[in-house]
Design an enzyme around this catalytic site. Structure first.
Site, PDB file in Angstrom:
ATOM      1  N   GLY A  37       0.772  -1.247   0.000  1.00  0.00           N
ATOM      2  CA  GLY A  37       0.000   0.000   0.000  1.00  0.00           C
ATOM      3  C   GLY A  37       0.796   1.286   0.000  1.00  0.00           C
ATOM      4  O   GLY A  37       0.419   2.254  -0.650  1.00  0.00           O
ATOM      5  N   ASP A  95      -6.226   2.769  10.132  1.00  0.00           N
ATOM      6  CA  ASP A  95      -7.663   2.541  10.311  1.00  0.00           C
ATOM      7  C   ASP A  95      -7.903   1.989  11.721  1.00  0.00           C
ATOM      8  O   ASP A  95      -7.962   2.753  12.678  1.00  0.00           O
ATOM      9  CB  ASP A  95      -8.151   1.606   9.204  1.00  0.00           C
ATOM     10  CG  ASP A  95      -9.656   1.360   9.262  1.00  0.00           C
ATOM     11  OD1 ASP A  95     -10.345   2.032  10.047  1.00  0.00           O
ATOM     12  OD2 ASP A  95     -10.148   0.495   8.519  1.00  0.00           O
ATOM     13  N   LYS A 123      -7.952   7.492   9.349  1.00  0.00           N
ATOM     14  CA  LYS A 123      -9.410   7.570   9.450  1.00  0.00           C
ATOM     15  C   LYS A 123      -9.773   8.166  10.790  1.00  0.00           C
ATOM     16  O   LYS A 123      -9.115   7.912  11.793  1.00  0.00           O
ATOM     17  CB  LYS A 123     -10.022   6.184   9.259  1.00  0.00           C
ATOM     18  CG  LYS A 123      -9.880   5.712   7.825  1.00  0.00           C
ATOM     19  CD  LYS A 123     -10.725   4.514   7.508  1.00  0.00           C
ATOM     20  CE  LYS A 123     -10.408   4.067   6.087  1.00  0.00           C
ATOM     21  NZ  LYS A 123     -10.996   2.769   5.765  1.00  0.00           N
ATOM     22  N   VAL A 145     -11.046   3.963   0.625  1.00  0.00           N
ATOM     23  CA  VAL A 145     -10.434   4.766  -0.435  1.00  0.00           C
ATOM     24  C   VAL A 145      -9.427   3.945  -1.250  1.00  0.00           C
ATOM     25  O   VAL A 145      -8.857   2.970  -0.765  1.00  0.00           O
ATOM     26  CB  VAL A 145      -9.749   6.030   0.136  1.00  0.00           C
ATOM     27  CG1 VAL A 145     -10.772   7.002   0.693  1.00  0.00           C
ATOM     28  CG2 VAL A 145      -8.721   5.670   1.201  1.00  0.00           C
ATOM     29  N   ASP A 151      -5.328  -0.105  -2.722  1.00  0.00           N
ATOM     30  CA  ASP A 151      -6.006  -0.991  -3.672  1.00  0.00           C
ATOM     31  C   ASP A 151      -7.420  -1.370  -3.259  1.00  0.00           C
ATOM     32  O   ASP A 151      -7.822  -1.214  -2.111  1.00  0.00           O
ATOM     33  CB  ASP A 151      -5.220  -2.294  -3.809  1.00  0.00           C
ATOM     34  CG  ASP A 151      -5.359  -3.178  -2.565  1.00  0.00           C
ATOM     35  OD1 ASP A 151      -5.195  -2.654  -1.454  1.00  0.00           O
ATOM     36  OD2 ASP A 151      -5.657  -4.374  -2.713  1.00  0.00           O
ATOM     37  N   ARG A 157      -4.344   0.603  -7.603  1.00  0.00           N
ATOM     38  CA  ARG A 157      -3.195   1.242  -6.933  1.00  0.00           C
ATOM     39  C   ARG A 157      -2.571   2.307  -7.829  1.00  0.00           C
ATOM     40  O   ARG A 157      -1.927   3.236  -7.346  1.00  0.00           O
ATOM     41  CB  ARG A 157      -2.103   0.203  -6.619  1.00  0.00           C
ATOM     42  CG  ARG A 157      -2.492  -0.812  -5.570  1.00  0.00           C
ATOM     43  CD  ARG A 157      -1.248  -1.577  -5.121  1.00  0.00           C
ATOM     44  NE  ARG A 157      -1.553  -2.835  -4.463  1.00  0.00           N
ATOM     45  CZ  ARG A 157      -1.878  -2.959  -3.180  1.00  0.00           C
ATOM     46  NH1 ARG A 157      -1.948  -1.900  -2.422  1.00  0.00           N
ATOM     47  NH2 ARG A 157      -2.127  -4.144  -2.664  1.00  0.00           N
TER      48      ARG A 157
HETATM   49  P1  5GP Z   1      -5.556  -1.136  10.161  1.00  0.00           P
HETATM   50  O1  5GP Z   1      -4.694  -2.302  10.524  1.00  0.00           O
HETATM   51  O2  5GP Z   1      -5.166   0.184  10.770  1.00  0.00           O
HETATM   52  O3  5GP Z   1      -7.022  -1.430  10.337  1.00  0.00           O
HETATM   53  O4  5GP Z   1      -5.495  -0.974   8.617  1.00  0.00           O
HETATM   54  C1  5GP Z   1      -4.384  -0.634   7.992  1.00  0.00           C
HETATM   55  C2  5GP Z   1      -4.284  -1.301   6.648  1.00  0.00           C
HETATM   56  O5  5GP Z   1      -5.564  -1.639   6.101  1.00  0.00           O
HETATM   57  C3  5GP Z   1      -3.650  -0.346   5.701  1.00  0.00           C
HETATM   58  O6  5GP Z   1      -2.266  -0.599   5.640  1.00  0.00           O
HETATM   59  C4  5GP Z   1      -4.340  -0.660   4.396  1.00  0.00           C
HETATM   60  O7  5GP Z   1      -3.611  -1.670   3.730  1.00  0.00           O
HETATM   61  C5  5GP Z   1      -5.678  -1.233   4.776  1.00  0.00           C
HETATM   62  N1  5GP Z   1      -6.748  -0.221   4.683  1.00  0.00           N
HETATM   63  C6  5GP Z   1      -7.401   0.384   5.699  1.00  0.00           C
HETATM   64  N2  5GP Z   1      -8.307   1.250   5.244  1.00  0.00           N
HETATM   65  C7  5GP Z   1      -8.245   1.207   3.899  1.00  0.00           C
HETATM   66  C8  5GP Z   1      -8.937   1.899   2.849  1.00  0.00           C
HETATM   67  O8  5GP Z   1      -9.812   2.761   3.022  1.00  0.00           O
HETATM   68  N3  5GP Z   1      -8.558   1.575   1.569  1.00  0.00           N
HETATM   69  C9  5GP Z   1      -7.606   0.652   1.286  1.00  0.00           C
HETATM   70  N4  5GP Z   1      -7.345   0.410   0.012  1.00  0.00           N
HETATM   71  N5  5GP Z   1      -6.930  -0.013   2.255  1.00  0.00           N
HETATM   72  C10 5GP Z   1      -7.249   0.270   3.544  1.00  0.00           C
HETATM   73 MG    MG Z   2      -1.381  -1.677   4.052  1.00  0.00          MG
END
Ligand code: 5GP
Ligand code: MG
Length: 170
Positions: A37, A95, A123, A145, A151, A157
């Site tokens: 990402g 997130d 977020k 997003v 992606d 991407r």
């Molecule tokens: P977390 O572990 O904080 O929930 O999420 C982080 C990972 O989830 C990010 O590195 C990303 O790969 C994916 N992710 C979280 N939100 C989004 C989003 O809105 N769009 C995309 N494409 N990936 C997300």
């Molecule tokens: Mg990621």
């Protein structure tokens, strides 16, 4: 469209300045980039840093081709030796926080002297775990997003801007 290319790049410029300010006294900075990402963000950010910088990358996965986090963070390889290094973990988006929390834990175990985090997007909604980014580009609502490295099931991407993924109503 959520963020235009120019808007993103302008912010990446100021982020690089903020980061350099914080690391101005260290002899070397180690960026740990979380693939896939953050590939494009990390590439743009890296080229704006003029302090001595090393790059390590780590493949981590928390999504399984859908738009919801699996809650399980998988490391696809072992971490490099980070003993004594000043580490800045760079990711695309924060997130639930599970990814950053898991990576911080591993980076600490790998012996880093200091650990900070930088994400392009975060977020607004609350985290599932207690973790925040030291540097971030933009705060966004709880939307899925894509683009600029982010992606949807492995695609999109390559968009140079960031867009909100629209769910089809049918
Ligand atoms: P977390 O572990 O904080 O929930 O999420 C982080 C990972 O989830 C990010 O590195 C990303 O790969 C994916 N992710 C979280 N939100 C989004 C989003 O809105 N769009 C995309 N494409 N990936 C997300
Ligand atoms: Mg990621």
């Amino acid at each position: 469209m959520l963020l235009h290319e120019e808007e993103i790049l302008t912010r990446v410029n100021t982020l690089a300045t903020e980061i350099q300010g914080v690391y101005s006294t260290v002899t070397e900075l180690t960026i740990v980039a979380l693939l896939n990402g953050c590939l494009i963000f990390a590439a743009d950010l890296l080229r704006r840093l003029t302090i001595p910088t090393r790059l390590e990358s780590l493949s981590v996965e928390s999504y399984r081709g859908a738009t919801h986090s699996s809650g399980v963070v998988t490391f696809k390889q072992a971490l490099p030796d980070l003993r004594g290094r000043e580490v800045l973990v760079v990711d695309d988006i924060l997130d639930t926080g599970r990814t950053l929390a898991a990576v911080i834990d591993q980076v600490r175990q790998a012996g880093a002297a200091s650990i900070r985090t930088c994400v392009l997007l975060k977020k607004r909604r609350g985290r599932a775990v207690n973790v925040e980014a030291d540097f971030w580009g933009f705060e966004i609502d709880d939307l899925f997003v894509v683009g600029y490295g982010l992606d949807y099931a492995g695609r999109l991407r390559n968009l140079p801007y960031i867009a909100i993924l629209q769910e089809r109503a049918d």
